[in-house]
Design a protein around this motif. Sequence first.
Motif, PDB file in Angstrom:
ATOM      1  N   LEU A   1       0.831  -1.202   0.000  1.00 20.81           N
ATOM      2  CA  LEU A   1       0.000   0.000   0.000  1.00 20.81           C
ATOM      3  C   LEU A   1       0.870   1.257   0.000  1.00 20.81           C
ATOM      4  CD1 LEU A   1      -2.808  -1.037   2.509  1.00 20.81           C
ATOM      5  CD2 LEU A   1      -3.104  -0.524   0.084  1.00 20.81           C
TER       6      LEU A   1
ATOM      7  N   VAL B   1     -12.974   4.107   6.417  1.00 17.92           N
ATOM      8  CA  VAL B   1     -12.551   4.063   5.018  1.00 17.92           C
ATOM      9  C   VAL B   1     -12.731   5.428   4.353  1.00 17.92           C
ATOM     10  CG1 VAL B   1     -13.008   3.019   2.766  1.00 17.92           C
ATOM     11  CG2 VAL B   1     -13.006   1.587   4.820  1.00 17.92           C
TER      12      VAL B   1
ATOM     13  N   PHE C   1      -8.407  -7.146   6.863  1.00 22.25           N
ATOM     14  CA  PHE C   1      -8.778  -5.896   6.173  1.00 22.25           C
ATOM     15  C   PHE C   1      -7.588  -5.336   5.392  1.00 22.25           C
ATOM     16  CE2 PHE C   1      -8.660  -1.221   6.468  1.00 22.25           C
ATOM     17  CZ  PHE C   1      -9.766  -0.910   5.696  1.00 22.25           C
ATOM     18  N   VAL C   2      -6.398  -5.368   6.001  1.00 28.23           N
ATOM     19  CA  VAL C   2      -5.200  -4.843   5.317  1.00 28.23           C
ATOM     20  C   VAL C   2      -4.867  -5.696   4.091  1.00 28.23           C
ATOM     21  CG1 VAL C   2      -2.710  -4.480   5.551  1.00 28.23           C
ATOM     22  CG2 VAL C   2      -4.243  -3.768   7.382  1.00 28.23           C
TER      23      VAL C   2
ATOM     24  N   SER D   1      -7.380  -4.902   1.408  1.00 33.94           N
ATOM     25  CA  SER D   1      -7.122  -3.553   0.882  1.00 33.94           C
ATOM     26  C   SER D   1      -5.941  -3.567  -0.090  1.00 33.94           C
ATOM     27  CB  SER D   1      -6.836  -2.582   2.033  1.00 33.94           C
ATOM     28  OG  SER D   1      -7.937  -2.490   2.905  1.00 33.94           O
TER      29      SER D   1
ATOM     30  N   VAL E   1      -6.199  -2.607  -4.093  1.00 29.89           N
ATOM     31  CA  VAL E   1      -5.393  -1.528  -4.685  1.00 29.89           C
ATOM     32  C   VAL E   1      -4.529  -2.079  -5.826  1.00 29.89           C
ATOM     33  CG1 VAL E   1      -3.471   0.051  -4.253  1.00 29.89           C
ATOM     34  CG2 VAL E   1      -5.370  -0.062  -2.641  1.00 29.89           C
TER      35      VAL E   1
ATOM     36  N   LEU F   1      -5.562   4.041   5.673  1.00 33.40           N
ATOM     37  CA  LEU F   1      -5.927   2.630   5.839  1.00 33.40           C
ATOM     38  C   LEU F   1      -5.077   1.937   6.902  1.00 33.40           C
ATOM     39  CD1 LEU F   1      -6.439   1.561   2.096  1.00 33.40           C
ATOM     40  CD2 LEU F   1      -8.210   1.986   3.815  1.00 33.40           C
TER      41      LEU F   1
END
Length: 293
Positions: free
Chosen positions: A22, A67, A149-150, A153, A157, A212
């Motif tokens: 990220l 978010v 969640f990470v 995410s 992305v 995030l």
Amino acid sequence: MAMIDIVFTLVNGLATGMAVFLVAAGLTLIFGILKILNFAHGAFFMIGAYVSYSIIGSNPSSLWLFVAAAFAGGIVVGALGYVADKIVLRRLRDVDEAYMLIATFAVLLVCSGVVKLIWGVDYASVNPPPLLDGAVEIGQLFIPTYSIFVIISGLIVFILLDFAIHRTWLGKLLQSVANDSWMSGLLGINVPIALTATVIVSFMLAGLAGGLLLANQTLSPILGESYLLLAFMAVIIGGLGNVRGAFIAAALLGIIESGSSLILPNMPGMATYIFVIAFLLAKPQGLLGAHRI
């Protein structure tokens, strides 16, 4: 070593790797198109985190607010990216790369000073929203919901960025600018606007990552340094400017970092540095270095 420990290490490593990706996504995008190694990237990651913190405070009430605050951080940092491009980056596009490194380092110092003036130097912490403040139990394995969640995410992305670059007209236009900006200009592409848009998107990704990854972090003016070194490693190992390479490298580094904590608990990070040195000696161009972005 029990199987449960190995599985937990892999999951934890994937979470770390996706967190690194990220942060590295914007870094590798701006290098792939503009050949800028942006030292200030960590500072804008930090600003995104502070902006999100200003919106949600220490205890976000819902996942959607969490978010939304991360996206707000991305938008603010994207706007700052436009300002940084207009004042600094576009003035140095045709000069030696050393000047760009010095300029982005100066931007880093300015950003750190501004953050201290606005938010102070006190430490702060942010809890995950209630929906992410728990764990999923699979047999004897407990996986923190925030880690899931990470991971999700990071995957989202990567998929969106990879699709935008390789499957859309705009992405192919950016690839042509990255490969030969002079010829792209002759063919009617507005190269300055394409480069400015790339800078804005790159900075937005940094700000979004800051929001995030805000939970379970110690928010301070040195927050950007915590992920920046691993992000630079991922960009270099993946092949400078290659998004797919950075994604694979980030996952590898996360798993090695997590495995190192399990096997060598008294020497944190040692295995990662040894891996990076050995890898670059064997393959200095990186995993996918022959193919930019």
